[in-house]
Motif scaffolding. Structure first.
Motif, short mmCIF file in Angstrom:
data_model
loop_
_atom_site.label_atom_id
_atom_site.label_comp_id
_atom_site.label_asym_id
_atom_site.label_seq_id
_atom_site.Cartn_x
_atom_site.Cartn_y
_atom_site.Cartn_z
N TYR A 125 0.84 -1.20 0.00
CA TYR A 125 0.00 0.00 0.00
C TYR A 125 0.87 1.26 0.00
CZ TYR A 125 1.03 0.43 5.04
OH TYR A 125 1.65 0.58 6.25
N SER A 126 0.27 2.36 -0.37
CA SER A 126 0.95 3.66 -0.29
C SER A 126 0.43 4.40 0.94
CB SER A 126 0.70 4.49 -1.55
OG SER A 126 1.37 3.91 -2.64
N ARG A 127 1.31 5.22 1.54
CA ARG A 127 1.03 5.83 2.84
C ARG A 127 0.85 7.34 2.76
NH1 ARG A 127 4.85 3.69 7.39
NH2 ARG A 127 3.06 4.45 8.54
N PRO A 128 -0.36 7.80 2.41
CA PRO A 128 -0.57 9.26 2.37
C PRO A 128 -0.45 9.88 3.76
CG PRO A 128 -2.66 8.11 2.20
CD PRO A 128 -1.59 7.06 2.14
N ALA A 129 -0.10 11.15 3.79
CA ALA A 129 0.03 11.90 5.05
C ALA A 129 -1.23 12.74 5.29
CB ALA A 129 1.26 12.80 5.00
N LYS A 130 -1.54 12.95 6.55
CA LYS A 130 -2.70 13.76 6.94
C LYS A 130 -2.48 15.23 6.58
CE LYS A 130 -5.32 15.02 11.13
NZ LYS A 130 -6.39 15.63 10.44
N LYS A 131 -1.30 15.75 6.86
CA LYS A 131 -0.93 17.13 6.54
C LYS A 131 -1.96 18.15 7.01
CE LYS A 131 1.66 15.90 2.44
NZ LYS A 131 1.71 16.03 0.99
N GLY A 132 -2.51 17.96 8.21
CA GLY A 132 -3.45 18.92 8.76
C GLY A 132 -4.85 18.87 8.17
N ARG A 133 -5.08 17.97 7.25
CA ARG A 133 -6.40 17.89 6.61
C ARG A 133 -7.38 17.12 7.49
NH1 ARG A 133 -4.56 15.18 1.01
NH2 ARG A 133 -3.44 13.91 2.53
N GLU A 134 -8.66 17.40 7.29
CA GLU A 134 -9.72 16.60 7.92
C GLU A 134 -9.94 15.41 7.00
OE1 GLU A 134 -14.37 16.98 9.30
OE2 GLU A 134 -13.23 18.81 8.93
#
Length: 195
Positions: A67-76
């Protein structure tokens, strides 16, 4: 004469160099969401370093998730970026895939050994995980619900510690039962798999 010949040689060399570099294969830019793998047993990828054949056998991979691991980066994330009720590829970029080395039971259904894509449909209180036979896709764009082979729902639990990057783990919950644990932001869900 010597200067003219030298100039011609330099010009020809430069022209060849520029031509070769212009046609050279360029590297693709690095993905923002890095690819990762989760194994059961957790150290299965390191089995070649085991000191004995018995130890190697205990580390033979039985399940692998890529899988690929996206970051939250302050997003809801849930309810906003990932809409409740909509299919999610469980990551970023290519579809997340699970590989069963042997037949397993998942959601009360016997699943044959092989590769499957994972789709999750989140809600406010639970995630519904679907194993799908469509492979090598990109995101949800090719998701075809008619190719789902099983659907399993699990309640989400909330964590006080925010999980910045999507994370997946496989661990033995009890004898012959492995949990597929998925967490991102402050949400975690676990799905039991019987070996």
């Amino acid at each position: 004469m010597k200067t003219s010949k030298l100039f011609s040689t330099i010009t020809l060399t430069l022209a060849i160099f520029l031509s070769v570099n212009a046609n050279a294969q360029k590297f693709v830019k690095m993905d923002k969401s890095t690819m990762d793998r989760a194994y059961y047993p957790a150290d299965a990828a390191k089995r070649t370093f085991a000191k004995s054949d018995d130890a190697k056998m205990k580390l033979e991979p039985q399940i692998r998730v890529t899988y690929s691991r996206p970051a939250k980066k302050g997003r809801e994330i849930f309810g906003k970026l990932l809409k409740f009720g909509n299919a999610w590829r469980v990551g970023a970029n290519e579809s997340t895939e699970i590989l069963f080395i042997n037949d397993v039971t998942f959601g009360g259904k016997k699943i044959k050994a092989g590769r499957y894509s994972i789709i999750i449909i989140p809600s406010e209180t639970e995630w519904t995980l679907k194993l799908n036979t469509d492979l090598d896709g990109w995101g949800n764009y090719g998701y075809d619900p008619s190719k789902d082979i099983v659907s399993v729902s699990a309640p989400i639990t909330k964590t006080d510690k925010e999980i910045e990057n999507l994370s997946i783990a496989l661990y033995e919950a009890s004898k012959n039962t492995v949990h597929l644990k998925i967490g991102w932001d402050t949400s975690i869900a676990e799905f039991p798999i019987s070996l």
